[in-house]
Design a protein around this motif. Structure first.
Motif, PDB file in Angstrom:
ATOM      1  N   ARG A  57      33.571 -17.518 -61.121  1.00 16.57           N
ATOM      2  CA  ARG A  57      34.465 -17.094 -60.041  1.00 16.57           C
ATOM      3  C   ARG A  57      34.100 -17.732 -58.702  1.00 16.57           C
ATOM      4  NH1 ARG A  57      37.750 -13.114 -60.577  1.00 16.57           N
ATOM      5  NH2 ARG A  57      37.320 -12.286 -58.512  1.00 16.57           N
ATOM      6  N   TYR A  58      33.598 -18.941 -58.717  1.00 14.96           N
ATOM      7  CA  TYR A  58      33.211 -19.641 -57.491  1.00 14.96           C
ATOM      8  C   TYR A  58      34.369 -19.660 -56.483  1.00 14.96           C
ATOM      9  CZ  TYR A  58      32.220 -23.493 -54.323  1.00 14.96           C
ATOM     10  OH  TYR A  58      32.055 -24.265 -53.211  1.00 14.96           O
ATOM     11  N   GLY A  59      34.038 -19.265 -55.257  1.00 16.48           N
ATOM     12  CA  GLY A  59      35.019 -19.276 -54.175  1.00 16.48           C
ATOM     13  C   GLY A  59      35.874 -18.026 -54.095  1.00 16.48           C
ATOM     14  N   LYS A  60      35.880 -17.224 -55.142  1.00 20.31           N
ATOM     15  CA  LYS A  60      36.674 -15.984 -55.128  1.00 20.31           C
ATOM     16  C   LYS A  60      35.832 -14.855 -54.544  1.00 20.31           C
ATOM     17  CE  LYS A  60      39.476 -17.511 -58.918  1.00 20.31           C
ATOM     18  NZ  LYS A  60      39.576 -17.609 -60.326  1.00 20.31           N
ATOM     19  N   ALA A  61      36.475 -13.773 -54.215  1.00 17.38           N
ATOM     20  CA  ALA A  61      35.795 -12.641 -53.583  1.00 17.38           C
ATOM     21  C   ALA A  61      34.900 -11.900 -54.576  1.00 17.38           C
ATOM     22  CB  ALA A  61      36.815 -11.681 -53.001  1.00 17.38           C
ATOM     23  N   CYS A  62      33.708 -11.558 -54.120  1.00 16.27           N
ATOM     24  CA  CYS A  62      32.812 -10.704 -54.903  1.00 16.27           C
ATOM     25  C   CYS A  62      33.463  -9.323 -54.988  1.00 16.27           C
ATOM     26  CB  CYS A  62      31.456 -10.613 -54.203  1.00 16.27           C
ATOM     27  SG  CYS A  62      30.367  -9.327 -54.860  1.00 16.27           S
ATOM     28  N   PRO A  63      33.504  -8.711 -56.187  1.00 12.75           N
ATOM     29  CA  PRO A  63      34.146  -7.399 -56.303  1.00 12.75           C
ATOM     30  C   PRO A  63      33.392  -6.286 -55.577  1.00 12.75           C
ATOM     31  CG  PRO A  63      33.124  -8.020 -58.380  1.00 12.75           C
ATOM     32  CD  PRO A  63      33.017  -9.201 -57.469  1.00 12.75           C
ATOM     33  N   SER A  64      32.120  -6.511 -55.260  1.00 21.22           N
ATOM     34  CA  SER A  64      31.350  -5.475 -54.570  1.00 21.22           C
ATOM     35  C   SER A  64      31.475  -5.542 -53.057  1.00 21.22           C
ATOM     36  CB  SER A  64      29.869  -5.574 -54.943  1.00 21.22           C
ATOM     37  OG  SER A  64      29.696  -5.309 -56.307  1.00 21.22           O
ATOM     38  N   CYS A  65      31.359  -6.757 -52.485  1.00 16.89           N
ATOM     39  CA  CYS A  65      31.328  -6.861 -51.016  1.00 16.89           C
ATOM     40  C   CYS A  65      32.476  -7.675 -50.431  1.00 16.89           C
ATOM     41  CB  CYS A  65      30.005  -7.465 -50.565  1.00 16.89           C
ATOM     42  SG  CYS A  65      29.833  -9.217 -50.954  1.00 16.89           S
ATOM     43  N   GLY A  66      33.178  -8.453 -51.253  1.00 14.86           N
ATOM     44  CA  GLY A  66      34.312  -9.232 -50.769  1.00 14.86           C
ATOM     45  C   GLY A  66      33.973 -10.617 -50.249  1.00 14.86           C
ATOM     46  N   ASP A  67      32.688 -10.934 -50.114  1.00 17.46           N
ATOM     47  CA  ASP A  67      32.309 -12.267 -49.661  1.00 17.46           C
ATOM     48  C   ASP A  67      32.545 -13.278 -50.785  1.00 17.46           C
ATOM     49  OD1 ASP A  67      31.628 -11.557 -47.106  1.00 17.46           O
ATOM     50  OD2 ASP A  67      29.502 -11.279 -47.553  1.00 17.46           O
ATOM     51  N   PRO A  68      32.714 -14.563 -50.434  1.00 17.26           N
ATOM     52  CA  PRO A  68      33.001 -15.560 -51.471  1.00 17.26           C
ATOM     53  C   PRO A  68      31.808 -15.792 -52.400  1.00 17.26           C
ATOM     54  CG  PRO A  68      32.734 -16.623 -49.341  1.00 17.26           C
ATOM     55  CD  PRO A  68      32.712 -15.148 -49.097  1.00 17.26           C
ATOM     56  N   VAL A  69      32.102 -15.912 -53.679  1.00 17.26           N
ATOM     57  CA  VAL A  69      31.086 -16.212 -54.686  1.00 17.26           C
ATOM     58  C   VAL A  69      30.638 -17.654 -54.473  1.00 17.26           C
ATOM     59  CG1 VAL A  69      30.698 -16.530 -57.175  1.00 17.26           C
ATOM     60  CG2 VAL A  69      31.973 -14.530 -56.341  1.00 17.26           C
ATOM     61  N   GLN A  70      29.341 -17.862 -54.509  1.00 16.08           N
ATOM     62  CA  GLN A  70      28.748 -19.175 -54.304  1.00 16.08           C
ATOM     63  C   GLN A  70      28.403 -19.810 -55.652  1.00 16.08           C
ATOM     64  OE1 GLN A  70      28.635 -20.465 -51.149  1.00 16.08           O
ATOM     65  NE2 GLN A  70      29.737 -18.559 -50.738  1.00 16.08           N
ATOM     66  N   ARG A  71      28.076 -21.099 -55.598  1.00 15.96           N
ATOM     67  CA  ARG A  71      27.773 -21.822 -56.831  1.00 15.96           C
ATOM     68  C   ARG A  71      26.534 -22.683 -56.606  1.00 15.96           C
ATOM     69  NH1 ARG A  71      32.446 -25.794 -58.433  1.00 15.96           N
ATOM     70  NH2 ARG A  71      32.072 -26.698 -56.400  1.00 15.96           N
ATOM     71  N   LEU A  72      25.722 -22.754 -57.637  1.00 18.83           N
ATOM     72  CA  LEU A  72      24.563 -23.629 -57.643  1.00 18.83           C
ATOM     73  C   LEU A  72      24.704 -24.527 -58.864  1.00 18.83           C
ATOM     74  CD1 LEU A  72      21.841 -24.165 -56.232  1.00 18.83           C
ATOM     75  CD2 LEU A  72      20.815 -22.679 -57.920  1.00 18.83           C
ATOM     76  N   VAL A  73      24.772 -25.831 -58.646  1.00 16.62           N
ATOM     77  CA  VAL A  73      24.962 -26.792 -59.730  1.00 16.62           C
ATOM     78  C   VAL A  73      23.628 -27.435 -60.046  1.00 16.62           C
ATOM     79  CG1 VAL A  73      26.154 -28.900 -60.425  1.00 16.62           C
ATOM     80  CG2 VAL A  73      27.327 -27.229 -58.999  1.00 16.62           C
ATOM     81  N   TYR A  74      23.291 -27.496 -61.329  1.00 11.11           N
ATOM     82  CA  TYR A  74      22.085 -28.185 -61.768  1.00 11.11           C
ATOM     83  C   TYR A  74      22.389 -28.861 -63.097  1.00 11.11           C
ATOM     84  CZ  TYR A  74      21.586 -23.784 -64.301  1.00 11.11           C
ATOM     85  OH  TYR A  74      21.826 -22.683 -65.084  1.00 11.11           O
ATOM     86  N   ALA A  75      22.113 -30.156 -63.138  1.00 12.81           N
ATOM     87  CA  ALA A  75      22.428 -30.978 -64.311  1.00 12.81           C
ATOM     88  C   ALA A  75      23.902 -30.794 -64.650  1.00 12.81           C
ATOM     89  CB  ALA A  75      21.507 -30.644 -65.470  1.00 12.81           C
ATOM     90  N   TYR A  81      26.854 -16.848 -58.002  1.00 11.38           N
ATOM     91  CA  TYR A  81      26.152 -15.679 -57.485  1.00 11.38           C
ATOM     92  C   TYR A  81      26.798 -15.242 -56.176  1.00 11.38           C
ATOM     93  CZ  TYR A  81      24.034 -18.796 -54.071  1.00 11.38           C
ATOM     94  OH  TYR A  81      23.848 -19.687 -53.051  1.00 11.38           O
ATOM     95  N   CYS A  82      26.556 -14.013 -55.802  1.00 10.10           N
ATOM     96  CA  CYS A  82      27.014 -13.513 -54.509  1.00 10.10           C
ATOM     97  C   CYS A  82      25.815 -13.562 -53.567  1.00 10.10           C
ATOM     98  CB  CYS A  82      27.536 -12.085 -54.614  1.00 10.10           C
ATOM     99  SG  CYS A  82      27.959 -11.419 -52.985  1.00 10.10           S
ATOM    100  N   ALA A  83      25.933 -14.382 -52.537  1.00  9.03           N
ATOM    101  CA  ALA A  83      24.825 -14.520 -51.590  1.00  9.03           C
ATOM    102  C   ALA A  83      24.539 -13.194 -50.880  1.00  9.03           C
ATOM    103  CB  ALA A  83      25.134 -15.615 -50.573  1.00  9.03           C
ATOM    104  N   THR A  84      25.556 -12.422 -50.593  1.00  7.62           N
ATOM    105  CA  THR A  84      25.351 -11.154 -49.886  1.00  7.62           C
ATOM    106  C   THR A  84      24.663 -10.129 -50.785  1.00  7.62           C
ATOM    107  OG1 THR A  84      27.284 -11.569 -48.521  1.00  7.62           O
ATOM    108  CG2 THR A  84      26.517  -9.288 -48.656  1.00  7.62           C
ATOM    109  N   CYS A  85      25.182  -9.935 -51.988  1.00  6.22           N
ATOM    110  CA  CYS A  85      24.654  -8.898 -52.882  1.00  6.22           C
ATOM    111  C   CYS A  85      23.359  -9.305 -53.589  1.00  6.22           C
ATOM    112  CB  CYS A  85      25.689  -8.551 -53.947  1.00  6.22           C
ATOM    113  SG  CYS A  85      27.207  -7.833 -53.299  1.00  6.22           S
ATOM    114  N   GLN A  86      23.215 -10.581 -53.895  1.00  5.53           N
ATOM    115  CA  GLN A  86      22.093 -10.987 -54.733  1.00  5.53           C
ATOM    116  C   GLN A  86      20.953 -11.683 -54.005  1.00  5.53           C
ATOM    117  OE1 GLN A  86      24.928 -12.765 -57.817  1.00  5.53           O
ATOM    118  NE2 GLN A  86      23.213 -12.080 -59.050  1.00  5.53           N
TER     119      GLN A  86
END
Length: 122
Positions: A57-75, A81-86
């Protein structure tokens, strides 16, 4: 809790919280998927569902806090993840882009929003 927290560094309370959250989430989804499939074999099995909290759900709202879901790319993989909640508002750095940007890499959601706003200004 950060999706990249090292388990060997977790305290007893964090381990217990992670255990309970994992168990609760798996039980909820098992019940949900069993109800959905009924007596049939599940036809559309996917790792991405619209009702997941952050996975896929990258870029969409976190269901808990509403902030945008972030993404970490590796390989060839990515983690959402939600930067605010996690991570307490901290943006996690990926190996490629954060190394390229160095000091310009935003450390928080606020810095990210400021950088986006600066790009929009003429």
């Amino acid at each position: 809790m950060s999706p990249f927290a090292l388990t060997r560094k977790l305290g007893d309370e964090e381990v217990a919280r992670l255990y309970e959250a994992t168990r609760s989430t798996l039980t909820t989804w098992l019940e949900k998927l069993r109800a959905e499939a009924g007596d049939r074999f599940p036809e559309k099995v996917t790792a991405f569902r619209t009702d997941f909290a952050v996975h896929g759900r990258y870029g969409k709202a976190c269901p808990s806090c509403g902030d945008p879901v972030q993404r970490l790319v590796y390989a060839d993989n990515e983690a959402n993840y939600c930067a605010t909640c996690q991570t307490g508002g901290k943006l996690l750095a990926d190996r490629a882009l954060s190394r390229l940007l160095k000091d310009d890499w935003p450390r928080t959601l606020e810095e990210l929003e400021e950088a986006k706003a600066a790009r929009r200004e003429p």
